[in-house]
Write a protein that holds these residues in place. Structure first.
Motif, PDB file in Angstrom:
ATOM      1  N   GLU A 182       1.301  -9.068  -0.724  1.00 34.70           N
ATOM      2  CA  GLU A 182       0.315  -8.970  -2.458  1.00 34.70           C
ATOM      3  C   GLU A 182      -0.672  -8.143  -2.359  1.00 34.70           C
ATOM      4  OE1 GLU A 182      -1.528 -12.365  -5.535  1.00 34.70           O
ATOM      5  OE2 GLU A 182       0.386 -12.837  -3.545  1.00 34.70           O
ATOM      6  N   ILE A 183      -1.731  -8.702  -0.794  1.00 34.34           N
ATOM      7  CA  ILE A 183      -3.231  -7.601  -0.858  1.00 34.34           C
ATOM      8  C   ILE A 183      -3.308  -6.385  -1.071  1.00 34.34           C
ATOM      9  CG2 ILE A 183      -4.712  -7.379   0.465  1.00 34.34           C
ATOM     10  CD1 ILE A 183      -4.540 -11.050   1.407  1.00 34.34           C
ATOM     11  N   LEU A 184      -1.268  -5.994  -0.220  1.00 30.58           N
ATOM     12  CA  LEU A 184      -1.606  -4.158   0.199  1.00 30.58           C
ATOM     13  C   LEU A 184      -0.950  -3.535  -1.720  1.00 30.58           C
ATOM     14  CD1 LEU A 184      -0.130  -4.567   3.900  1.00 30.58           C
ATOM     15  CD2 LEU A 184      -2.134  -3.951   3.068  1.00 30.58           C
ATOM     16  N   GLN A 185      -0.043  -4.720  -2.428  1.00 30.63           N
ATOM     17  CA  GLN A 185       0.228  -4.346  -3.414  1.00 30.63           C
ATOM     18  C   GLN A 185      -1.485  -3.837  -3.959  1.00 30.63           C
ATOM     19  OE1 GLN A 185       3.751  -6.662  -3.824  1.00 30.63           O
ATOM     20  NE2 GLN A 185       4.976  -5.564  -3.097  1.00 30.63           N
ATOM     21  N   VAL A 195      -5.137   1.657  -1.512  1.00 30.47           N
ATOM     22  CA  VAL A 195      -3.604   1.850  -0.808  1.00 30.47           C
ATOM     23  C   VAL A 195      -2.280   2.381  -1.661  1.00 30.47           C
ATOM     24  CG1 VAL A 195      -1.985   0.554   0.590  1.00 30.47           C
ATOM     25  CG2 VAL A 195      -4.742   0.294   1.218  1.00 30.47           C
ATOM     26  N   VAL A 196      -1.193   2.964  -1.288  1.00 31.93           N
ATOM     27  CA  VAL A 196      -0.137   3.199  -2.390  1.00 31.93           C
ATOM     28  C   VAL A 196       0.259   2.870  -0.744  1.00 31.93           C
ATOM     29  CG1 VAL A 196       1.572   4.232  -2.317  1.00 31.93           C
ATOM     30  CG2 VAL A 196      -0.499   5.163  -2.812  1.00 31.93           C
ATOM     31  N   TYR A 197       1.252   1.233  -1.348  1.00 32.92           N
ATOM     32  CA  TYR A 197       2.107   0.782  -0.706  1.00 32.92           C
ATOM     33  C   TYR A 197       3.728   0.769  -0.476  1.00 32.92           C
ATOM     34  CZ  TYR A 197       4.513  -3.232   2.579  1.00 32.92           C
ATOM     35  OH  TYR A 197       4.842  -3.819   2.819  1.00 32.92           O
ATOM     36  N   LYS A 198       4.371   1.738   0.259  1.00 34.80           N
ATOM     37  CA  LYS A 198       5.798   1.744   0.156  1.00 34.80           C
ATOM     38  C   LYS A 198       7.123   0.733   0.932  1.00 34.80           C
ATOM     39  CE  LYS A 198       5.092   6.847  -0.142  1.00 34.80           C
ATOM     40  NZ  LYS A 198       4.932   7.802  -0.246  1.00 34.80           N
ATOM     41  N   LEU A 230       3.070   3.088   4.195  1.00 33.06           N
ATOM     42  CA  LEU A 230       1.001   3.402   3.880  1.00 33.06           C
ATOM     43  C   LEU A 230       0.429   4.590   3.603  1.00 33.06           C
ATOM     44  CD1 LEU A 230       1.940   0.119   5.403  1.00 33.06           C
ATOM     45  CD2 LEU A 230       0.015  -0.617   3.707  1.00 33.06           C
ATOM     46  N   GLU A 231      -0.259   4.255   2.555  1.00 29.61           N
ATOM     47  CA  GLU A 231      -1.503   6.314   2.575  1.00 29.61           C
ATOM     48  C   GLU A 231      -2.736   5.204   1.700  1.00 29.61           C
ATOM     49  OE1 GLU A 231       0.688   9.278  -0.103  1.00 29.61           O
ATOM     50  OE2 GLU A 231       2.320   9.604   0.951  1.00 29.61           O
TER      51      GLU A 231
END
Length: 231
Positions: free
Chosen positions: A112-115, A120-123, A129-130
Motif C-alpha cells: 500500500e505504501i509503494l502504491q 514510485v511507479v510500482y508494477k 519498480l521505477e
C-alpha cells in the motif's frame, strides 16, 4: 532461550519517528508478529511512518529501476548497515535469508505504501519498480527522512563552522551523483553507534558467561553460512 527487550511507548514512538538509534525502528522494518497492540493512534501512525521512512531511504540508495526483492533486501539491510557485528559474528547471508523466506510478508507490509508513493511507479505483476531520480524527486525524499538521519547527512556534507540550513544542505545532496551513498553513510553512522552501545549493554545485562556463549554460537552460525556459500 529468547532475546527480549522492554521499552516505554514514548521511546518506541521517538525511535520510529526519528531513528535516533534505529535499534527498534530497524527491527520493525521487517515483517513481525504483533501479539497485542495498543489502541494508541499515535503509535499506529508512528509504525506506518517508520515503514514510509524505510522506503524513502531505500529508494534513495537504489538505482532508477529495481526489483521488489532488491527493494526489500535494501530495506531489511538498513538496520545492519554500519553494525560492526556484521563484520564478525553474523551470517553474511542474514539479510538475504530474511527476505527470501518472507517475500509474501514484505509485500503485504509495503504494498500500500509503494502504491501511494508519488515518487514510485510500482508494477506488482512484474515485481518491478521505477523511481524519480531527478534532483526535485530526491529532494522530496530527503525532506521526508527521519530527523536524526537528516542531521547525520548534514554533518557529513556541511563543513565545520558553516552552519547552513538543513533544507539548503539537503537540496545540495539531492543534486549530488553520490546522493545514495551519502544517505547510506548517514544510516551507517546511526547504526554503528547504536550497535556498540547495545553490545556493551548486553554484556552488562546478560553477564559475561552468557555473552561469550551467545557469541560463540553466532560465530559458529557465521562459519556454517560461509561454508555453504563456498561449497
Amino acid at each position: 532461550m529468547i532475546k527480549y527487550g522492554v521499552i516505554s511507548t514514548d521511546f518506541l514512538i521517538d525511535d520510529l519517528l526519528h531513528w535516533k538509534t534505529m535499534y527498534i525502528a530497524g527491527r520493525l522494518h521487517k515483517p513481525v508478529r504483533i501479539l497485542r497492540q495498543s489502541e494508541s493512534g499515535k503509535l499506529h501512525d508512528a509504525l506506518v511512518s517508520n515503514l514510509k521512512s524505510a522506503v524513502n531511504a531505500a529508494i534513495l540508495i537504489l538505482p532508477e529501476s529495481f526489483s521488489e526483492e532488491e527493494l526489500f533486501h535494501q530495506i531489511a539491510g538498513l538496520s545492519y548497515s554500519g553494525d560492526f557485528r556484521m563484520l564478525i559474528g553474523e551470517d553474511k547471508s542474514k539479510v538475504s535469508n530474511i527476505v527470501k523466506d518472507n517475500m509474501r510478508h514484505f509485500r503485504i507490509l509495503y504494498s500500500e505504501i509503494l502504491q501511494d508513493c508519488p515518487q514510485v511507479v510500482y508494477k506488482p505483476q512484474q515485481g518491478r519498480l521505477e523511481v524519480d531520480k531527478s534532483p526535485e524527486g530526491q529532494f522530496t525524499q530527503l525532506m521526508a527522512l527521519p530527523r536524526t538521519l537528516q542531521q547525520q547527512i548534514t554533518r557529513l556534507v556541511d563543513p565545520p563552522g558553516k552552519n547552513r540550513d538543513v533544507e539548503e544542505i539537503l537540496l545540495q545532496v539531492a543534486q549530488d551523483p553520490d546522493c545514495g551513498f551519502i544517505v547510506q553513510q548517514g544510516i551507517s553512522s546511526i547504526v554503528k553507534t547504536s550497535s556498540i552501545s547495545q553490545s556493551v549493554k548486553g554484556i552488562a545485562t546478560a553477564g559475561l558467561l552468557k555473552t561469550v556463549s551467545y557469541s560463540v554460537r553466532k560465530l559458529w552460525k557465521m562459519w556454517k553460512g560461509w561454508r555453504r556459500k563456498t561449497s
